[in-house]
Write an enzyme that holds these catalytic residues in place. Sequence first.
Site, PDB file in Angstrom:
ATOM      1  N   CYS A 149       0.830  -1.212   0.000  1.00 35.84           N
ATOM      2  CA  CYS A 149       0.000   0.000   0.000  1.00 35.84           C
ATOM      3  C   CYS A 149       0.865   1.262   0.000  1.00 35.84           C
ATOM      4  O   CYS A 149       0.553   2.231  -0.696  1.00 35.84           O
ATOM      5  CB  CYS A 149      -0.974  -0.013   1.177  1.00 35.84           C
ATOM      6  SG  CYS A 149      -0.225  -0.329   2.790  1.00 35.84           S
ATOM      7  N   ASN A 150       1.954   1.256   0.763  1.00 35.97           N
ATOM      8  CA  ASN A 150       2.872   2.391   0.730  1.00 35.97           C
ATOM      9  C   ASN A 150       3.512   2.520  -0.651  1.00 35.97           C
ATOM     10  O   ASN A 150       3.668   3.624  -1.183  1.00 35.97           O
ATOM     11  CB  ASN A 150       3.973   2.221   1.772  1.00 35.97           C
ATOM     12  CG  ASN A 150       3.465   2.276   3.198  1.00 35.97           C
ATOM     13  OD1 ASN A 150       2.356   2.722   3.448  1.00 35.97           O
ATOM     14  ND2 ASN A 150       4.279   1.821   4.130  1.00 35.97           N
TER      15      ASN A 150
END
Length: 342
Positions: A149-150
Amino acid sequence: MTHKIAILGASGYTGAELIRLIAQHPNLEITALSGERKAGMEMAEVFPHLRHMSLPRLCRIDEIDFSQIDLCFCALPHKTSQEVIAALPGDLKIVDLSADFRLRDPADYEMWYGNKHAALAQQEEAVYGLTEFYREEIRGARLVAGTGCNAATGQFALRPLISAGVIDLDEIILDLKCAVSGAGRSLKENLLHAELSEGYNPYAIGSTHRHLGEFDQEFSKLAGRPVKVQFTPHLIPANRGILATVYVKGDAQAIHDTLAAAYADEPFIQMLPFGEAPSTHHVRGSNYCHIGVAADRLPGRAIVFAALDNLTKGSSGQALQNANLMLGENEEEGLTMAPLFP
């Protein structure tokens, strides 16, 4: 046509998010849910917010008849995911939400995750799951590796800029704030309310965050030479959301124009007017990513912002977007719900 779906690891946050999203999809039917430690339980016991849905009981993976499944979402921890996927039928379509197939070079996986790769044959066929940039490969893939997600947030802010050559590739600083659900549902002392609330802290600083492997791989591939960003993630006392603030060297208006052109036809990427910055509040619970650009007070420097929901666009929403392509469905199906606000 109705596609039969299995979700492995359905008792975690990304598994629950997949169920929430698939409930809005007219052509997907959840027929199997696994949760090894909670096998035999109803989903209403594990996630009461899903009690209105008619769902199969949680079971063990070895109890699922995969010959009856059209696509399997694998929402298991890294290392476990490799072992499970290696044993699944070779013709089964799979979207993996773990880190196990994101890095193309098995040596890179071993370096960042500390384990030898346990599914080399499957790694060779895996397609990186950043939908907006690997759409055609995903459409024909059997196994898709969802991004971190990052890593997704940073890439949405930077990929078009690297491709267009409008920023200095040796002057990229990525400061990222991420919500606590990104750490998963397992009990951890530092995630207790008394330990986390009323403050925030950097973590995995320097060269230790595993998503750096994805940044190195993807940005270097785009540039045709090594690109290494400075990256520091921070844990914030919020349930959902990621906000990336990226400091770059280049003309701010040209940077905004480049991003606006790159995302003009992307349904889930929203460019803000020049000078505006996004908020995690404005993407919460949605599959949208908001991107903004502002000029820095220093001439020739700019700030790029990207905000998304880590459980939706950063993970389960991305997974469903990819599954739609793999199954020949409309890419946006089940994903156009408006963000939750306030």
